[in-house]
Write a protein that holds these residues in place. Structure first.
Motif, PDB file in Angstrom:
ATOM      1  N   ASP A 257     -34.578 -31.330 -28.060  1.00 43.10           N
ATOM      2  CA  ASP A 257     -35.121 -32.551 -27.460  1.00 43.10           C
ATOM      3  C   ASP A 257     -33.959 -33.489 -27.161  1.00 43.10           C
ATOM      4  OD1 ASP A 257     -36.918 -34.337 -26.474  1.00 43.10           O
ATOM      5  OD2 ASP A 257     -38.096 -34.538 -28.311  1.00 43.10           O
ATOM      6  N   THR A 275     -28.633 -33.634 -24.846  1.00 45.00           N
ATOM      7  CA  THR A 275     -29.751 -32.833 -24.340  1.00 45.00           C
ATOM      8  C   THR A 275     -29.678 -31.393 -24.850  1.00 45.00           C
ATOM      9  OG1 THR A 275     -28.512 -32.220 -22.351  1.00 45.00           O
ATOM     10  CG2 THR A 275     -29.860 -34.204 -22.238  1.00 45.00           C
ATOM     11  N   GLU A 288     -38.872 -26.294 -22.653  1.00 45.22           N
ATOM     12  CA  GLU A 288     -39.293 -27.677 -22.429  1.00 45.22           C
ATOM     13  C   GLU A 288     -38.111 -28.633 -22.591  1.00 45.22           C
ATOM     14  OE1 GLU A 288     -41.413 -31.092 -21.643  1.00 45.22           O
ATOM     15  OE2 GLU A 288     -41.913 -28.990 -21.247  1.00 45.22           O
ATOM     16  N   SER A 291     -35.951 -28.330 -19.526  1.00 52.76           N
ATOM     17  CA  SER A 291     -36.599 -28.992 -18.399  1.00 52.76           C
ATOM     18  C   SER A 291     -36.403 -30.507 -18.469  1.00 52.76           C
ATOM     19  CB  SER A 291     -38.089 -28.648 -18.373  1.00 52.76           C
ATOM     20  OG  SER A 291     -38.747 -29.336 -17.343  1.00 52.76           O
ATOM     21  N   ARG A 292     -36.521 -31.057 -19.673  1.00 51.46           N
ATOM     22  CA  ARG A 292     -36.309 -32.501 -19.843  1.00 51.46           C
ATOM     23  C   ARG A 292     -34.861 -32.877 -19.541  1.00 51.46           C
ATOM     24  NH1 ARG A 292     -39.702 -34.335 -25.273  1.00 51.46           N
ATOM     25  NH2 ARG A 292     -41.735 -33.493 -24.620  1.00 51.46           N
ATOM     26  N   GLY A 295     -34.330 -32.914 -15.856  1.00 48.53           N
ATOM     27  CA  GLY A 295     -35.013 -34.048 -15.236  1.00 48.53           C
ATOM     28  C   GLY A 295     -34.279 -35.364 -15.428  1.00 48.53           C
ATOM     29  N   LYS A 296     -33.483 -35.471 -16.487  1.00 55.27           N
ATOM     30  CA  LYS A 296     -32.749 -36.704 -16.760  1.00 55.27           C
ATOM     31  C   LYS A 296     -31.473 -36.826 -15.935  1.00 55.27           C
ATOM     32  CE  LYS A 296     -34.998 -38.823 -20.186  1.00 55.27           C
ATOM     33  NZ  LYS A 296     -35.407 -40.251 -20.130  1.00 55.27           N
TER      34      LYS A 296
END
Length: 455
Positions: A257, A275, A288, A291-292, A295-296
């Motif tokens: 995360d 990240t 996931e 992917s986060r 996206g950042k």
């Protein structure tokens, strides 16, 4: 609407502390002090002098607390009204009891930011300076504090006043010919009007060009750390923070995360985001996290792309390379203390390349400096020397002024005096809204609602 009643609030942060301050502003301030505060020495409250004594309940005669009181007679006060401050012990119960005694004398509890709003409405400060007060309180870095102090002292306000001066001179000339329609606008007057408007346009354009740097000084930057698993992202985060914030193991995919922390580099506030390692994986949780992370990337002010310099360029490295297209990025080549095997395919695409060894700390200071250079390249050593825009409200107002001035310039040859005057008035309205000279009550309500109660 400004109602000239008397207001009060706690001006120190909530919770227990060494001292608590209750501030009162308005015509009844002295009455409140005389009603609930008894000085040790006779003579009562003297303006701008601290008195030691006791706060008591006038109904029961009960002593509430030992305290210091200072009364400041108008206009020599923060609000330019009569002001009373009661400095008692900082326990929340004591502070609440003292505030209740003050309010029991017919005083109203202040709205958020109402003391500073009264200082603005009474002409002690302008709206830029009022907003700077809140920025001082909210500052999270030395650069933000210095910039806020500069604006509180009036550096930006003076520049805005210079713009208004040029516009007023131009408008006076235009309106003079509107009042005397039989006179023709001559070449000399056109030149004088144009010169004033050009000076105003130059100042407005110069200020607008400072917004990005001013925003960064005030709010700081977001820095995203990306890389493949085991490249050293979490080790870098820990080294920058000087603490073991992220778990570091030899097992790939430990970070799943986004980990977020704030730190200061050379006076600049930096929000670091570590990240998940970017790679191909079948693990749904890790997918996931990846992917986060992806996206950042386009949302960050700067990306630190961490590569393992002891290994050859890999498919995972290429995934990162592809995701960074169009982003401001520094290539961080980690493990510089080992044999170097990495060759980046296109190093020129990065803003800079820095070699580090996250575990030992080699190159970390250079990396911090390089990060700051990307944003503060034109900054002097003291942010208080800068005259920059740092709020979107100020920028939007000056953009509007610039548009009016451009329309004025485009229409000058047509010599339609009424339209020229209309554009100049529009520019003045926009510029005046920055300092509060032409700001509506709705906008003032919005601005001061973000202040804390008691300020």
């Amino acid at each position: 609407m400004y109602v000239r009643d008397t207001i009060a609030a706690v001006s120190t942060p909530p919770g227990n502390g060494g001292i608590g301050i209750i501030r009162v502003s308005g015509d009844m301030a002295a009455m409140v002090g005389n009603a609930i505060f008894k000085p040790v020495y006779d003579g009562g409250l003297v303006s701008h002098r601290f008195s030691f004594g006791t706060i008591f309940d006038p109904t029961s005669g009960e002593s509430v607390d030992e305290a210091m009181a200072v009364y400041m007679r108008s206009p020599r006060s923060y609000t330019r009204e009569d002001v009373l401050e009661l400095h008692c012990h900082g326990g929340w119960l004591v502070v609440e009891r003292v505030l209740a005694l003050v309010l029991s004398r017919g005083i109203r509890l202040a709205d958020p930011g109402e003391f500073t709003r009264r200082a603005f409405l009474n002409g002690r400060i302008d709206l830029i300076q009022a907003e700077a007060v809140m920025d001082i309180i909210a500052s999270k870095s030395e650069s933000a504090l210095q910039l806020a102090q500069s604006q509180r002292e009036g550096a930006l306000s003076k520049r805005i006043d210079d713009v208004r001066g040029y516009l007023l001179r131009a408008l006076a000339l235009v309106e003079a010919y509107i009042d005397f329609p039989d006179d023709d606008l001559g070449a000399t007057d056109i030149a004088a009007i144009s010169a004033s408007v050009e000076e105003a346009q130059g100042l407005v354009s110069a200020l607008l060009a400072t917004f990005e740097e001013g925003r960064i000084l005030r709010d700081g930057i977001s820095v995203l750390i990306v890389g493949k698993p085991n490249a050293g992202k979490s080790s870098l985060l820990n080294r920058l923070l000087n603490e073991n914030r992220a778990i570091v193991t030899h097992i790939p995919g430990t970070t799943r995360d986004i980990i977020e922390e704030t730190i200061t580099f050379e006076g600049l506030s930096v929000r670091l985001l570590d990240t998940a390692g970017i790679r191909h994986t079948d693990d749904l949780v890790e997918q996931e996290g990846i992917s986060r992370a992806l996206g950042k990337i386009p949302l960050a002010d700067l990306v630190l792309a961490v590569f393992d310099a002891s290994r050859e360029f890999s498919k995972e490295d290429q995934m990162i390379f592809d995701a960074l297209d169009g982003c401001r990025t520094i290539a961080v080549l980690n493990k510089a203390d080992l044999d170097q095997r990495l060759i980046l395919p296109d190093e020129d695409r990065f803003e800079a390349t820095v070699r580090i060894a996250a575990l030992s700390g080699y190159g970390i200071d250079l990396l911090k400096h390089t990060v700051c250079q990307q944003f503060l390249h034109s900054t002097t050593a003291d942010s208080r020397e800068l005259v920059v825009l740092s709020r979107a409200r100020h920028r939007d107002a000056l953009v509007s002024a610039e548009q009016h001035l451009q329309r004025f310039t485009n229409g000058l040859l047509d010599r339609n005096l009424e339209l020229l005057a209309l554009d100049l008035r529009g520019a003045l309205q926009a510029v005046g809204s920055v300092t509060g000279q032409t700001t509506t009550d709705d906008v003032l309500d919005l601005i001061f609602s973000s202040f804390c109660i008691g300020k």
